[in-house]
Design a protein around this motif. Structure first.
Motif, PDB file in Angstrom:
ATOM      1  N   LEU A  95       0.838  -1.208   0.000  1.00  0.00           N
ATOM      2  CA  LEU A  95       0.000   0.000   0.000  1.00  0.00           C
ATOM      3  C   LEU A  95       0.869   1.253   0.000  1.00  0.00           C
ATOM      4  O   LEU A  95       0.655   2.187  -0.781  1.00  0.00           O
ATOM      5  CB  LEU A  95      -0.930  -0.010   1.221  1.00  0.00           C
ATOM      6  CG  LEU A  95      -1.779   1.248   1.416  1.00  0.00           C
ATOM      7  CD1 LEU A  95      -2.700   1.454   0.219  1.00  0.00           C
ATOM      8  CD2 LEU A  95      -2.590   1.160   2.701  1.00  0.00           C
ATOM      9  N   ILE A 154      -4.921  -0.070  -5.055  1.00  0.00           N
ATOM     10  CA  ILE A 154      -5.104   0.180  -3.624  1.00  0.00           C
ATOM     11  C   ILE A 154      -6.225  -0.694  -3.078  1.00  0.00           C
ATOM     12  O   ILE A 154      -6.118  -1.273  -1.999  1.00  0.00           O
ATOM     13  CB  ILE A 154      -5.398   1.675  -3.372  1.00  0.00           C
ATOM     14  CG1 ILE A 154      -4.160   2.505  -3.692  1.00  0.00           C
ATOM     15  CG2 ILE A 154      -5.843   1.906  -1.934  1.00  0.00           C
ATOM     16  CD1 ILE A 154      -4.422   3.992  -3.763  1.00  0.00           C
ATOM     17  N   SER A 157      -5.163  -4.122  -2.290  1.00  0.00           N
ATOM     18  CA  SER A 157      -4.366  -4.276  -1.075  1.00  0.00           C
ATOM     19  C   SER A 157      -5.186  -3.952   0.173  1.00  0.00           C
ATOM     20  O   SER A 157      -4.680  -4.044   1.290  1.00  0.00           O
ATOM     21  CB  SER A 157      -3.117  -3.395  -1.150  1.00  0.00           C
ATOM     22  OG  SER A 157      -3.451  -2.065  -0.852  1.00  0.00           O
ATOM     23  N   GLN A 216      -6.069   3.120   5.459  1.00  0.00           N
ATOM     24  CA  GLN A 216      -6.256   1.976   6.348  1.00  0.00           C
ATOM     25  C   GLN A 216      -7.336   2.205   7.394  1.00  0.00           C
ATOM     26  O   GLN A 216      -7.622   1.322   8.196  1.00  0.00           O
ATOM     27  CB  GLN A 216      -4.936   1.644   7.045  1.00  0.00           C
ATOM     28  CG  GLN A 216      -3.920   1.040   6.094  1.00  0.00           C
ATOM     29  CD  GLN A 216      -2.547   0.909   6.727  1.00  0.00           C
ATOM     30  OE1 GLN A 216      -2.189   1.691   7.608  1.00  0.00           O
ATOM     31  NE2 GLN A 216      -1.783  -0.070   6.268  1.00  0.00           N
TER      32      GLN A 216
END
Lengths: 236, 236
Positions: A95, A154, A157, A216
């Motif tokens: 990431l 993205i 991941s 995240q």
DNA sequence: TGATCTTTTGTACGATAGTACAAATCACAT
DNA sequence: ATGTGATTTGTACTATCGTACAAAAGATCA
């Protein structure tokens, strides 16, 4: 029409055309499109105003050529870095590598001149803010592919995050990136001189670190529009 | 010079002055300062070009008045919300409340006109991108106080993060906020219609969620300039 | 060298910019 | 009703805008 290079084509002679492009890039990026006149550009480039018309026909044509000049190399660089990033095993590291692949060329790439990447990115930021029509068309047809590629990478991941959230957060990333290039002095001012907003390496590290954390973050629960937590009690 | 209101002052008569301000706000926010002429504004407001000169003297004066009109209420609102947020006990919740106190007024303030907050914030974004001189002065002397107050509050709820990092991250917040208001359609486009970039509530929730996570990211180790992790091996 | 093509220069034109200002109009207290 | 100050209108001025175009200058090769 046809150009006849005497020496090897890679070593271009110091063109007036190049000077005009560079001057226009700089002026547009710092003052906006309409605030800069063709005469301003010519003066900054040490050229005659008529020379601008000769090389680029119109002011829009000049802007168009600036985009054409930078888009291909920058997106190529991004593709390479993205491909490399996707090979990173560890999901967290991957990431970060992806975000870095997106951010780094915006600050430092550029075909010929060093620092041209940052200048061109700043130009895009300004054109975007001004709602420039020429820029809008180019962006929609040139950058959306790249953006989608990064968003997909993205998303892969971060499988537990809905794509919608990924889109929002990468949108925020681009906004933060743009703003960092538009007003780097604000960072220096607000940090009371402790941070240098004009240092690309600094900005990149800060941006990557913050953005990875943002990606995240837990997913937003879209199914519950009335997701008011205790926090929201303060009349928002 | 002296205005003599016959009825109660709170209920303003439908002024031409107000119409000009509203039209100018809208046009400046979407097209930039230089792209909009005084005649454009007058036409959009249903007024005579000369009337603009009468009320605001110059085009710069008009922009100045737009800022004067909005700054006080918006910063007041932010102060109230910030004060309330600082009373939240739980540190995590407090951080979210502070961020919300910063973001919400940018989207919704301006008690008079609906959507006025978002419009004014977008205007600020565009002026910032264009490097507008009038705006630059006002921002430095009006918004920096507010920004410092928020940065300090955030820093208090994140004692382990250096202030420099907090400054950078709140800078990113403002950039993301600006960009969300400048090109909301981009979110809709990149999400393939799944997200509505123009919905303020949506944008606010996404922005708050992402930003809180960004603030909570681990501190950047500034003492180690060569902080290259394994990730960085991909030639960045 | 002279012919030909490319580039630069100088100048000019119509359009539009910001702003000034006098005349016309409106609002309202007396 | 009328006079007075606030506002709106219409017009005009100067500056600068983007762009066009002919002439000058420079480059290239037979």
């Amino acid at each position: 029409m046809s150009r006849k290079p005497t020496s090897k084509d890679t070593a271009r002679k110091p063109n007036m055309r190049e000077a005009i492009l560079a001057a226009a890039e700089e002026l547009f990026a710092t003052n906006g499109f309409n605030a800069v006149s063709v005469r301003d550009i010519a003066h900054a480039a040490g050229a005659n105003p008529g020379s601008v018309t000769y090389h680029f026909k119109t002011k829009d044509g000049l802007l168009l050529e600036i985009y054409r000049r930078h888009c291909a190399p920058m997106n190529l660089r991004r593709s390479e870095l993205l491909a490399a990033a996707k090979r990173v095993r560890d999901l967290q590291d991957r990431l970060e590598a992806i975000v870095r692949a997106y951010v780094v060329p915006a600050f430092t790439s550029g075909s010929d001149l060093a620092g041209g990447g940052a200048r061109f990115t700043r130009l895009r930021a300004v054109m975007s803010a001004e709602g420039n029509e020429v820029a809008r068309k180019i962006i929609a047809q040139t950058f959306d592919d790249t953006s989608h590629a990064f968003i997909d990478a993205i998303h892969e991941s971060l499988p537990h995050i809905p794509r919608t959230d990924v889109v929002w957060r990468s949108h925020f990333l681009l906004g933060a990136l743009y703003y960092s290039l538009v007003t780097p002095d604000r960072v220096s001012r607000l940090s009371r001189g402790e941070a240098d907003g004009s240092d690309p390496a600094n900005a990149i590290e800060q941006l990557v670190q913050a953005t990875v954390a943002a990606f995240q973050a837990p997913a937003l629960d879209q199914a519950a529009p009335a997701r008011r937590r205790a926090v929201a009690s303060s009349k928002v």
